[in-house]
Write an enzyme that holds these catalytic residues in place. Structure first.
Site, PDB file in Angstrom:
ATOM      1  N   ARG A   1       0.925  -1.302  -0.118  1.00  0.00           N
ATOM      2  CA  ARG A   1       0.046  -0.011  -0.129  1.00  0.00           C
ATOM      3  C   ARG A   1       1.207   1.352  -0.259  1.00  0.00           C
ATOM      4  O   ARG A   1       1.519   1.400   0.883  1.00  0.00           O
ATOM      5  CB  ARG A   1      -1.091  -0.071   1.316  1.00  0.00           C
ATOM      6  CG  ARG A   1      -1.616   1.300   1.394  1.00  0.00           C
ATOM      7  CD  ARG A   1      -2.850   1.307   2.487  1.00  0.00           C
ATOM      8  NE  ARG A   1      -3.682   0.704   2.031  1.00  0.00           N
ATOM      9  CZ  ARG A   1      -5.063   0.992   2.619  1.00  0.00           C
ATOM     10  NH1 ARG A   1      -5.065   1.534   3.566  1.00  0.00           N
ATOM     11  NH2 ARG A   1      -5.848  -0.031   2.219  1.00  0.00           N
TER      12      ARG A   1
ATOM     13  N   HIS B   1      -7.744   0.848  -6.006  1.00  0.00           N
ATOM     14  CA  HIS B   1      -7.815   0.007  -4.683  1.00  0.00           C
ATOM     15  C   HIS B   1      -8.684  -1.377  -5.194  1.00  0.00           C
ATOM     16  O   HIS B   1      -9.682  -1.617  -4.881  1.00  0.00           O
ATOM     17  CB  HIS B   1      -8.632   0.858  -3.707  1.00  0.00           C
ATOM     18  CG  HIS B   1      -8.332   0.110  -2.438  1.00  0.00           C
ATOM     19  ND1 HIS B   1      -7.614  -0.743  -2.257  1.00  0.00           N
ATOM     20  CD2 HIS B   1      -9.181   0.620  -1.399  1.00  0.00           C
ATOM     21  CE1 HIS B   1      -7.914  -1.111  -0.697  1.00  0.00           C
ATOM     22  NE2 HIS B   1      -8.750  -0.263  -0.197  1.00  0.00           N
TER      23      HIS B   1
ATOM     24  N   GLN C   1     -10.151  -3.863  -2.873  1.00  0.00           N
ATOM     25  CA  GLN C   1     -11.616  -3.416  -2.170  1.00  0.00           C
ATOM     26  C   GLN C   1     -12.526  -3.520  -2.981  1.00  0.00           C
ATOM     27  O   GLN C   1     -13.536  -3.927  -2.770  1.00  0.00           O
ATOM     28  CB  GLN C   1     -11.358  -2.018  -1.712  1.00  0.00           C
ATOM     29  CG  GLN C   1     -12.666  -1.321  -1.087  1.00  0.00           C
ATOM     30  CD  GLN C   1     -13.157  -1.860   0.245  1.00  0.00           C
ATOM     31  OE1 GLN C   1     -12.172  -1.771   1.170  1.00  0.00           O
ATOM     32  NE2 GLN C   1     -14.260  -2.520   0.513  1.00  0.00           N
TER      33      GLN C   1
ATOM     34  N   ASP D   1     -17.244   7.337  -1.078  1.00  0.00           N
ATOM     35  CA  ASP D   1     -16.281   7.233  -0.343  1.00  0.00           C
ATOM     36  C   ASP D   1     -15.643   8.712   0.309  1.00  0.00           C
ATOM     37  O   ASP D   1     -16.317   9.600  -0.084  1.00  0.00           O
ATOM     38  CB  ASP D   1     -14.814   6.561  -1.327  1.00  0.00           C
ATOM     39  CG  ASP D   1     -13.540   6.540  -0.496  1.00  0.00           C
ATOM     40  OD1 ASP D   1     -13.475   6.402   0.909  1.00  0.00           O
ATOM     41  OD2 ASP D   1     -12.522   6.335  -0.969  1.00  0.00           O
TER      42      ASP D   1
ATOM     43  N   CYS E   1     -16.110   1.801   1.301  1.00  0.00           N
ATOM     44  CA  CYS E   1     -15.106   0.932   1.854  1.00  0.00           C
ATOM     45  C   CYS E   1     -14.549   0.970   3.239  1.00  0.00           C
ATOM     46  O   CYS E   1     -14.094   0.151   3.502  1.00  0.00           O
ATOM     47  CB  CYS E   1     -13.903   1.206   0.723  1.00  0.00           C
ATOM     48  SG  CYS E   1     -13.301   2.937   0.800  1.00  0.00           S
TER      49      CYS E   1
ATOM     50  N   ARG F   1     -13.878  -8.406   2.693  1.00  0.00           N
ATOM     51  CA  ARG F   1     -12.334  -8.375   2.165  1.00  0.00           C
ATOM     52  C   ARG F   1     -11.333  -9.284   2.603  1.00  0.00           C
ATOM     53  O   ARG F   1     -10.647 -10.079   1.825  1.00  0.00           O
ATOM     54  CB  ARG F   1     -11.713  -7.176   2.905  1.00  0.00           C
ATOM     55  CG  ARG F   1     -12.248  -5.751   2.587  1.00  0.00           C
ATOM     56  CD  ARG F   1     -11.731  -5.404   1.364  1.00  0.00           C
ATOM     57  NE  ARG F   1     -10.022  -5.416   1.369  1.00  0.00           N
ATOM     58  CZ  ARG F   1      -9.509  -4.379   1.492  1.00  0.00           C
ATOM     59  NH1 ARG F   1     -10.133  -2.995   1.818  1.00  0.00           N
ATOM     60  NH2 ARG F   1      -8.287  -4.450   1.486  1.00  0.00           N
TER      61      ARG F   1
END
Ligand code: CP
Ligand code: NVA
Length: 300
Positions: free
Chosen positions: A101, A128, A131, A219, A259, A287
């Site tokens: 990440r 991402h 996700q 988000d 998310c 996840r």
């Protein structure tokens, strides 16, 4: 056999995503008892904060018989300027997979180029994909599939929005994004998805995006690394809050996804995220199942 990375949703075909999800489903049901990661280690490099990604990958590796190493980029030599290519070659001699990440997506591409083991994108400024895989799995649980479904994205055209664009391209559902001017998703990814036949539209009007949607998705307005812009963004995103009024325009059976982490009162109201249409806790749980399937496929 050549090693395989997962840097973007488009790294997988529709059929591969389907079979990945079939495996994740078996894992979620407890019907999978194998330990494909026995004796194997996943290195996890983090240059940004994380709760879900860190914990789900670490627990997932453990449940598959392996282990995970948490490597803060502040503590390893990468943070002091050791080249990514060198880090990739050295880690490839010790571990069996790398999850990273970080900020610049090119760093992940560079890491994958020089590593001889699978590399997984655990979030960059650009995308991402892990996700969005979990989100797609949550959508499949809710509706049985993606065929004929309409997904709305309301807010920032950020890393999540970009991965949703790739998902619409690969899986063929309709995606409508509502983003303020100047906060649109990545142009190149959008154009590529459109050229590949993706049914994707952008508007500045949240109501247009949400009308009849089966999934309403948002988000944060300021992503990691954009903390200084928070106030400017709060002003720019006025009118983009997903609230009960907006949800009423969606399909009556619509689900709400986020998310996480969320800012209640900014991109979503508390009554929506805590309400009956919200699937955010299942989404977070997924996840784990989806990434376990991913680890089994790439590292098993
Ligand atoms: N959604 C997500 O990636 O959460 P974390 O930042 O907590 O990993
Ligand atoms: N867009 C957010 C997602 C966090 C999981 C960020 O990049 O900070």
């Amino acid at each position: 056999m050549a090693k395989r990375d997962f840097l973007a949703i488009a790294d997988f075909t529709r059929d591969e995503i389907r079979s990945l999800f079939d495996l994740a489903e078996r894992m979620k049901k407890g019907a999978y008892r194998e330990a494909p990661l026995a004796g194997k280690t996943l290195a996890m490099i983090f240059a940004k904060s994380s709760t879900r990604t860190r914990v789900s990958f670490e627990v997932g590796a453990y449940q598959l018989g392996g282990r995970a190493l948490f490597l803060s980029s502040r503590d390893i030599q990468l943070g002091r300027g050791e080249p990514i290519a060198d880090t990739a070659r050295v880690l490839s001699r010790y571990v069996d997979g790398i999850m990273i990440r970080t900020f610049d997506h090119n760093d992940v591409v560079e890491l994958a180029r020089h590593a001889t083991i699978p590399v997984i994108n655990g979030l960059t400024d650009l995308s991402h994909p892990c996700q969005v895989l979990a989100d797609l799995f949550t959508m499949r649980e809710a509706f049985g599939g993606w065929e004929g479904k309409r997904v709305a994205w309301v807010g920032d055209g950020n890393n999540m929005a970009n991965s949703w664009i790739e998902a619409a391209q690969v899986l063929g559902f309709e995606l409508r994004l509502a983003c303020p001017e100047g906060f649109e998703p990545n142009r190149g990814m959008f154009d590529r998805a459109k050229a590949a036949g993706g049914c994707i539209e952008i508007t500045e009007v949240p109501e247009e995006a949400v009308e009849g949607a089966h999934v309403v998705n948002t988000d944060v307005w300021a992503s990691m690394g954009q903390e200084q812009e928070a106030e400017v963004r709060r002003r720019a995103f006025k009118g983009y809050t997903v609230d009960a009024e907006l949800m009423k325009l969606a399909d009556p059976k619509a689900i709400f996804l986020h998310c996480l982490p969320a800012h209640r009162g900014e991109e979503v109201t508390a009554d929506v995220i805590e309400g009956p249409q919200s699937r955010v806790w299942d989404e977070a749980e997924n996840r784990l199942h989806v990434q376990k399937a991913l680890l089994a496929v790439l590292m098993g």
